[in-house]
Write a protein that holds these residues in place. Structure first.
Motif, PDB file in Angstrom:
ATOM      1  N   ASP A  59     117.591 -64.007  85.966  1.00 18.74           N
ATOM      2  CA  ASP A  59     117.263 -65.423  85.844  1.00 18.74           C
ATOM      3  C   ASP A  59     115.932 -65.611  85.122  1.00 18.74           C
ATOM      4  O   ASP A  59     114.979 -64.893  85.414  1.00 18.74           O
ATOM      5  CB  ASP A  59     117.196 -66.056  87.239  1.00 18.74           C
ATOM      6  N   PRO A  60     115.842 -66.591  84.193  1.00 20.54           N
ATOM      7  CA  PRO A  60     114.584 -66.881  83.518  1.00 20.54           C
ATOM      8  C   PRO A  60     113.980 -68.210  83.963  1.00 20.54           C
ATOM      9  O   PRO A  60     114.638 -69.037  84.596  1.00 20.54           O
ATOM     10  CB  PRO A  60     115.016 -66.960  82.056  1.00 20.54           C
ATOM     11  N   THR A 316     126.895 -64.869  81.589  1.00 19.96           N
ATOM     12  CA  THR A 316     125.548 -65.288  81.972  1.00 19.96           C
ATOM     13  C   THR A 316     125.434 -65.586  83.463  1.00 19.96           C
ATOM     14  O   THR A 316     126.281 -66.258  84.037  1.00 19.96           O
ATOM     15  CB  THR A 316     125.121 -66.517  81.157  1.00 19.96           C
ATOM     16  N   ASP A 317     124.342 -65.126  84.035  1.00 16.62           N
ATOM     17  CA  ASP A 317     123.998 -65.439  85.419  1.00 16.62           C
ATOM     18  C   ASP A 317     123.016 -66.608  85.416  1.00 16.62           C
ATOM     19  O   ASP A 317     123.404 -67.754  85.500  1.00 16.62           O
ATOM     20  CB  ASP A 317     123.408 -64.197  86.086  1.00 16.62           C
ATOM     21  N   VAL A 336     117.053 -70.696  77.511  1.00 23.00           N
ATOM     22  CA  VAL A 336     117.011 -69.242  77.646  1.00 23.00           C
ATOM     23  C   VAL A 336     118.075 -68.824  78.652  1.00 23.00           C
ATOM     24  O   VAL A 336     118.146 -69.379  79.755  1.00 23.00           O
ATOM     25  CB  VAL A 336     115.623 -68.760  78.108  1.00 23.00           C
ATOM     26  N   VAL A 337     118.912 -67.848  78.266  1.00 19.19           N
ATOM     27  CA  VAL A 337     120.025 -67.431  79.123  1.00 19.19           C
ATOM     28  C   VAL A 337     120.024 -65.917  79.291  1.00 19.19           C
ATOM     29  O   VAL A 337     119.628 -65.174  78.395  1.00 19.19           O
ATOM     30  CB  VAL A 337     121.385 -67.892  78.547  1.00 19.19           C
ATOM     31  N   PHE A 349     117.573 -61.255  77.844  1.00 17.44           N
ATOM     32  CA  PHE A 349     117.575 -62.716  77.785  1.00 17.44           C
ATOM     33  C   PHE A 349     117.593 -63.169  76.327  1.00 17.44           C
ATOM     34  O   PHE A 349     116.922 -62.591  75.474  1.00 17.44           O
ATOM     35  CB  PHE A 349     116.336 -63.283  78.500  1.00 17.44           C
ATOM     36  N   LYS A 350     118.370 -64.220  76.052  1.00 18.82           N
ATOM     37  CA  LYS A 350     118.502 -64.775  74.704  1.00 18.82           C
ATOM     38  C   LYS A 350     117.899 -66.175  74.663  1.00 18.82           C
ATOM     39  O   LYS A 350     118.041 -66.955  75.603  1.00 18.82           O
ATOM     40  CB  LYS A 350     119.986 -64.854  74.306  1.00 18.82           C
ATOM     41  N   TYR A 351     117.251 -66.530  73.523  1.00 22.85           N
ATOM     42  CA  TYR A 351     116.618 -67.833  73.328  1.00 22.85           C
ATOM     43  C   TYR A 351     117.448 -68.643  72.338  1.00 22.85           C
ATOM     44  O   TYR A 351     117.693 -68.190  71.211  1.00 22.85           O
ATOM     45  CB  TYR A 351     115.219 -67.684  72.741  1.00 22.85           C
ATOM     46  N   ILE A 352     117.816 -69.869  72.711  1.00 23.19           N
ATOM     47  CA  ILE A 352     118.632 -70.745  71.864  1.00 23.19           C
ATOM     48  C   ILE A 352     117.861 -72.028  71.596  1.00 23.19           C
ATOM     49  O   ILE A 352     117.309 -72.636  72.524  1.00 23.19           O
ATOM     50  CB  ILE A 352     119.971 -71.080  72.556  1.00 23.19           C
TER      51      ILE A 352
END
Length: 363
Positions: A59-60, A316-317, A336-337, A349-352
């Motif tokens: 989790d972010p 994704t969690d 962020v996922v 984690f990926k940033y969109i």
């Protein structure tokens, strides 16, 4: 603030909840399955978390500053905190680079808030559900934007919850609330304050049971709503006011094409006058979106994160979002996922860019 009275759970929703007594993972068509949704791409990603070969990244939480702050000797306009639930807490820059790692144990969900002062200065407070034996509850951390020490351990909110799972902060006027969700759906709501020697103090103001396994939570202070995901049942709206008790409304049941079990993370993003709730439909790797600033949540569609500058996102969690400028790279907000299957290594984690999501959904 006006707190709306929420309607009582309908008989059909009660029956649905009663039938969902066990955790069920990935109700899609197998690991890595991606359902239907408008496509966006992540702009960048973090390195893999340190725990390899396991379900670890979880989790972010995103925080941004109008002026640069210092973390790990690096000047940055904000950070992303991300949990490795087998090891501790990462602090990433807006560019995804690791700025700090705190080997704090079995941290699951993390959130960030402002509104408290310690040591005579305003602080950024981080909280994370902590499953480490002997200290289960909510682990707390401070970040002093005017200092150079980075994120530092602060204390703990102890709890009787056996397995702390979900966690989110909320603001009610000048109060900072900390909301802990247990694995089996136990909810504990606390008011967090600072004592005379600068340590955290917490007072429990509400407890209730959701029913079955639950995790993601997000608070909409403007409407006094608390959203919680019951993983195999659906999305619920509770009152944020402790006096609301366990009264709730079913916003969206688990259903193909909208929200597929497990229903996982939840986050809210402000976009001008509009506010949107984003969920993680883990079973088909999609992200449903509701507009929530009206009289009732309005479903706006789903997006998926496809292959682009970095690999696609699946399973994704946790996730988090922040509207407005987040450094120079995300001038109108970022989502962020967590990515369950990362082509370049273990989970990360990926940033969109929020602008990409908004355009894809026509918001």
């Amino acid at each position: 603030m006006i707190i709306r009275t929420l309607t009582v759970l309908t008989a059909s929703a009660a029956l649905l909840a009663a039938c969902a007594m066990h955790e069920v993972d990935y109700q899609g068509e197998g690991e890595g399955f991606v359902g239907e949704g408008v496509a966006v791409q992540a702009r960048l990603e973090t390195p893999s978390v340190g725990t390899a070969g396991q379900d670890a990244a979880d989790d972010p939480a995103v925080w941004a500053s109008a002026t640069p702050v210092t973390i790990g000797g690096v000047r940055t306009r904000g950070f992303v905190a991300g949990t490795d639930k087998k090891a501790g807490l990462y602090i990433y820059g807006i560019d995804g680079a690791v700025l700090q790692f705190l080997p704090e144990g079995l941290l699951n969900n993390v959130d960030v808030t402002e509104g408290l002062s310690a040591g005579g200065r305003p602080q950024v407070v981080l909280g994370a559900s902590d499953r480490t034996p002997g200290k289960t509850g909510v682990a707390l951390y401070l970040f002093d934007p005017a200092g150079t020490a980075g994120v530092q351990p602060w204390g703990v909110i102890t709890s009787d919850v056996v397995e702390p799972y979900g966690f989110c902060f909320a603001r009610r006027g000048t109060e900072v609330h900390a909301i802990l969700v247990g694995h089996e759906g136990e909810v504990r709501q606390f008011i967090l304050t600072v004592d005379t020697i600068g340590k955290p103090a917490a007072r429990e103001v509400r407890r209730f049971d959701i029913g079955t396994i639950s995790e993601g939570c997000a608070a909409d202070e403007a409407t006094g709503a608390l959203y919680i995901a019951e993983e195999n049942v659906g999305l619920w709206r509770y009152g944020l006011d402790p006096a609301a008790g366990a009264t709730r409304t079913l916003v969206q049941p688990v259903a193909p094409g909208v929200l597929v079990a497990d229903a996982e993370g939840l986050t809210i993003i402000e976009d001008g006058a509009a506010r949107y709730l984003i969920g993680s439909s883990q079973g088909d790797s999609t992200f449903p979106v509701w507009r929530i600033d009206g009289a009732r949540p309005e479903y706006k569609g789903r997006f998926v994160v496809g292959e682009g500058a970095v690999d696609r996102v699946t399973g994704t969690d946790g996730l988090d979002a922040l509207g407005g400028p987040v450094g120079d790279a995300f001038p109108e907000g970022v989502v962020v996922v967590q990515d369950d299957i990362n082509d370049a290594g273990t989970q990360n984690f990926k940033y969109i860019d929020w602008r990409d999501i908004r355009a894809a959904l026509g918001l």
